[in-house]
Design an enzyme around this catalytic site. Structure first.
Site, mmCIF file in Angstrom:
data_model
loop_
_atom_site.group_PDB
_atom_site.id
_atom_site.type_symbol
_atom_site.label_atom_id
_atom_site.label_comp_id
_atom_site.label_asym_id
_atom_site.label_seq_id
_atom_site.Cartn_x
_atom_site.Cartn_y
_atom_site.Cartn_z
ATOM 1 N N GLU A 125 0.783 -1.019 -0.044
ATOM 2 C CA GLU A 125 0.168 -0.040 0.049
ATOM 3 C C GLU A 125 0.795 1.370 0.045
ATOM 4 O O GLU A 125 2.247 1.363 0.037
ATOM 5 C CB GLU A 125 -1.004 -0.066 1.134
ATOM 6 C CG GLU A 125 -1.819 -1.139 1.163
ATOM 7 C CD GLU A 125 -2.956 -1.233 2.270
ATOM 8 O OE1 GLU A 125 -2.666 -0.280 3.222
ATOM 9 O OE2 GLU A 125 -4.031 -1.768 2.340
ATOM 10 N N HIS A 149 -8.991 9.927 3.688
ATOM 11 C CA HIS A 149 -8.543 8.794 2.612
ATOM 12 C C HIS A 149 -8.746 9.380 1.047
ATOM 13 O O HIS A 149 -9.894 10.078 0.860
ATOM 14 C CB HIS A 149 -9.468 7.649 3.042
ATOM 15 C CG HIS A 149 -8.945 6.353 2.171
ATOM 16 N ND1 HIS A 149 -9.037 6.316 0.751
ATOM 17 C CD2 HIS A 149 -8.523 5.342 2.618
ATOM 18 C CE1 HIS A 149 -8.490 5.181 0.643
ATOM 19 N NE2 HIS A 149 -8.188 4.473 1.618
ATOM 20 N N ARG A 155 -1.064 9.035 1.973
ATOM 21 C CA ARG A 155 -2.511 9.383 1.735
ATOM 22 C C ARG A 155 -2.627 10.821 1.750
ATOM 23 O O ARG A 155 -3.537 11.547 1.149
ATOM 24 C CB ARG A 155 -3.272 8.787 2.876
ATOM 25 C CG ARG A 155 -3.439 7.274 2.575
ATOM 26 C CD ARG A 155 -4.320 6.746 3.989
ATOM 27 N NE ARG A 155 -4.437 5.532 3.740
ATOM 28 C CZ ARG A 155 -5.187 4.503 4.381
ATOM 29 N NH1 ARG A 155 -5.454 4.909 5.795
ATOM 30 N NH2 ARG A 155 -5.079 3.267 4.268
ATOM 31 N N HIS A 212 -10.943 9.919 7.123
ATOM 32 C CA HIS A 212 -10.744 8.399 7.500
ATOM 33 C C HIS A 212 -10.427 7.981 8.720
ATOM 34 O O HIS A 212 -10.691 6.958 9.014
ATOM 35 C CB HIS A 212 -9.988 7.967 6.211
ATOM 36 C CG HIS A 212 -9.855 6.454 6.103
ATOM 37 N ND1 HIS A 212 -10.814 5.695 5.941
ATOM 38 C CD2 HIS A 212 -8.519 5.830 6.269
ATOM 39 C CE1 HIS A 212 -10.287 4.487 6.002
ATOM 40 N NE2 HIS A 212 -8.986 4.454 6.192
ATOM 41 N N ARG A 269 -0.892 8.759 9.494
ATOM 42 C CA ARG A 269 -1.002 7.206 9.628
ATOM 43 C C ARG A 269 -0.512 6.763 8.326
ATOM 44 O O ARG A 269 -1.161 7.000 7.170
ATOM 45 C CB ARG A 269 -2.293 6.929 10.078
ATOM 46 C CG ARG A 269 -2.476 5.528 9.926
ATOM 47 C CD ARG A 269 -3.713 4.835 10.686
ATOM 48 N NE ARG A 269 -4.665 5.093 9.707
ATOM 49 C CZ ARG A 269 -5.119 4.210 8.600
ATOM 50 N NH1 ARG A 269 -4.402 2.923 8.899
ATOM 51 N NH2 ARG A 269 -5.967 4.456 8.038
#
Length: 539
Positions: free
Chosen positions: A116, A248, A295, A356, A391
């Site tokens: 990811e 997100h 992100r 998110h 994060r």
């Protein structure tokens, strides 16, 4: 006014997600545990998690690589000792979950690892694209089977029980000091009966999730209203880094379905972000990692293009990959999109950013301890130093397992230090009535979420933050007056907590005079040389 009845439970856990149930299963080997869930037992964020759990399991990957990736994503604000602690305990967390029966995907006899954004290696352990659901099923099955665990759904926590609720004349400390106060449990509303009950225990763990519903667009479940953060703040615990709200990049744009997350792994497996007007792939213009950038960078890039071109959404396209590959890797997303008339194997998915994850929260140490004696916080409601200013993908479920376990073991090791709860006042409803103005709650909720999105969203300015602070002050006064006069309902409790959480977000954002990670302020676009936490201290 009567006394609250002592419960038979040793430890109280507020929240039935991954963090709370992990702690419960460890504690239950020696202690009686009560778990309170708001709504259904599977109503929290854990069951919604699609991507997976990050852990160093691949040949060639190292703990140092995972630590470095986490700290790069966190823009240097992470506490390294916390990152090391979590990363080094990740493989053991995966082994424990596998032992509970979580059916992780395998390939050629080994765990299948995906990749990811922000990760330098394949290290995401997963169960198709519904990891959270599978993990929660295993945890809840184990918890239901354990004789020392009692599960109570449909319980809405109102406030922590502290020294100010004692009947022996124990005085409040006044202003916050490092010695803190003491937490003895919680007052909670039973939605099935409409009655408020008082639950007391020697130790209490907040595992109540984040505050995503502060915003109008969010992938968080309906109950993510910042309850634990707001309660801990009112009880006297410090709160940290609330300005870092992760958005997100890819939530489905659909006027009927407003919180369908399109997992990070779609980009990790080769999905491209495209402009719907021209089909241009735009992420390479913003970052050399393109769609695999962290992100915050991807979300700001999408936000920039949407505003620059006046779009409603951009496209996420993985239709250039083999259809069977897409269906195999993302079966749940594929099926859900098909019900909406979107075939992701043949056409692009319209997406927008959405709130998110809450990276800030109740300030804790490496054992999950807060400022209040007997009170722990784990998971999304806490600020452990793991995530820093942003994060890293799939570190959130990992944090739940590692800190849920750490908090439980700390409680067991220090059990003799926890005194039995004193006599506590029962909930007093003698001076309130049923409300005949429920429209006030709905109107305030709608107004709050809308201006938080517009003023305290992906891109901020001093003026927008000032406007948000002004509106929050007015709404808090209105809601506090309402709260003092009418019998509590779930909606009123949540609105009160949302406003408190929004206030903490704005206070934190106004205190940070730079742009770092998830916090981007056009009036302070530069990043300062030194990374410092924003720590708010209650009066």
């Amino acid at each position: 006014m009567g006394l609250a009845t002592l419960t038979e439970y040793d430890v109280l856990i507020i929240g039935s997600g991954a963090a709370g149930l992990t702690a419960a299963l460890v504690l239950a080997e020696q202690r009686k545990v009560l778990v309170l869930a708001k709504g259904a037992l599977d109503g929290g964020s854990t069951s919604w998690a699609q991507g997976g759990i990050a852990a160093v399991l691949d040949e060639g990957d190292t703990f140092e690589d995972h630590i470095r990736d986490t700290m790069i994503a966190g823009a240097g604000l992470n506490r390294r000792e916390t990152v090391e602690f979590v990363v080094e305990h990740a493989p053991e967390a995966i082994r424990r979950l596998a032992a509970l029966g979580v059916p992780f995907n395998h390939e050629a006899g080994a765990l299948h690892l995906t990749r990811e954004g922000g990760h330098s290696h394949r290290r995401i352990v997963h169960v198709d694209d519904a990891t959270g659901f599978a993990v929660h099923e295993a945890l809840i099955t184990a918890a239901r089977a354990h004789p020392n665990i009692t599960l109570r759904p449909n319980m809405v926590a109102i406030d922590l029980v502290t020294d100010r609720h004692r009947t022996d004349g124990h005085a409040d400390r006044g202003r916050w000091d490092k010695s803190g106060g003491q937490a003895w449990g919680v007052y909670a509303l039973d939605e099935t009966t409409g009655k408020v009950e008082c639950f007391l225990a020697r130790s209490t763990i907040l595992a109540s999730g984040g505050a995503g519903r502060t915003y109008v667009f969010s992938t968080a479940p309906r109950g993510a209203t910042g309850d634990g953060i707001a309660m801990a703040w009112r009880a006297g615990a410090r709160v940290s880094n609330m300005e870092f709200m992760q958005f997100h990049p890819t939530c489905l744009y659909n006027l009927e379905v407003k919180n369908l997350l399109i997992t990070e792994a779609v980009r990790g497996e080769g999905g491209h972000l495209l402009l719907p007007t021209t089909g241009e792939r735009f992420m390479p213009r913003f970052d050399p990692r393109a769609e695999l950038a962290p992100r915050d960078i991807v979300a700001r890039a999408i936000d920039h293009e949407i505003k620059r071109l006046g779009l409603d959404y951009v496209h996420l396209d993985i239709s250039h990959k083999d259809p069977e590959f897409v269906r195999h890797h993302f079966p749940n997303i594929y099926e859900r999109l098909m019900t909406l008339g979107i075939d992701m194997t043949r056409q692009p998915i319209p997406v927008v950013p959405a709130q998110h994850y809450t990276c800030g929260g109740v300030l804790i140490d490496q054992a999950g301890r807060t400022d209040l004696g007997g009170l722990y916080a784990v998971g999304e409601c806490s600020e452990s130093g793991l995530h820093g200013a942003n994060r890293l993908a799939s570190n959130s479920l990992l944090e739940c397992f590692v800190f849920g376990d750490a908090a439980a073991r700390d409680i067991l090791a220090r059990w003799d230090d926890f005194a039995p709860p004193p006599a506590i006042r029962a909930w007093d409803e003698s001076r309130v009535t049923d409300s005949d103005e429920e429209v006030v709650i709905k109107q305030t909720w709608t107004e709050l979420r809308r201006f938080m999105w517009n003023y305290v969203g992906i891109v901020r300015t001093n003026k927008r933050l000032e406007r948000a602070a002004h509106r929050i002050k007015l709404l808090k006064n209105e809601v506090n007056e309402y709260y003092g006069n009418f019998r509590v309902t779930a909606d009123l409790i949540e609105l009160r907590n949302l406003l408190q959480t929004a206030d903490l977000i704005v206070k934190s954002a106004r205190a940070r005079r730079e742009s770092r990670g998830l916090h981007y302020n056009e009036d302070y676009p530069a990043t300062l040389p030194a990374a410092r936490d924003t720590v708010l201290v209650p009066n």
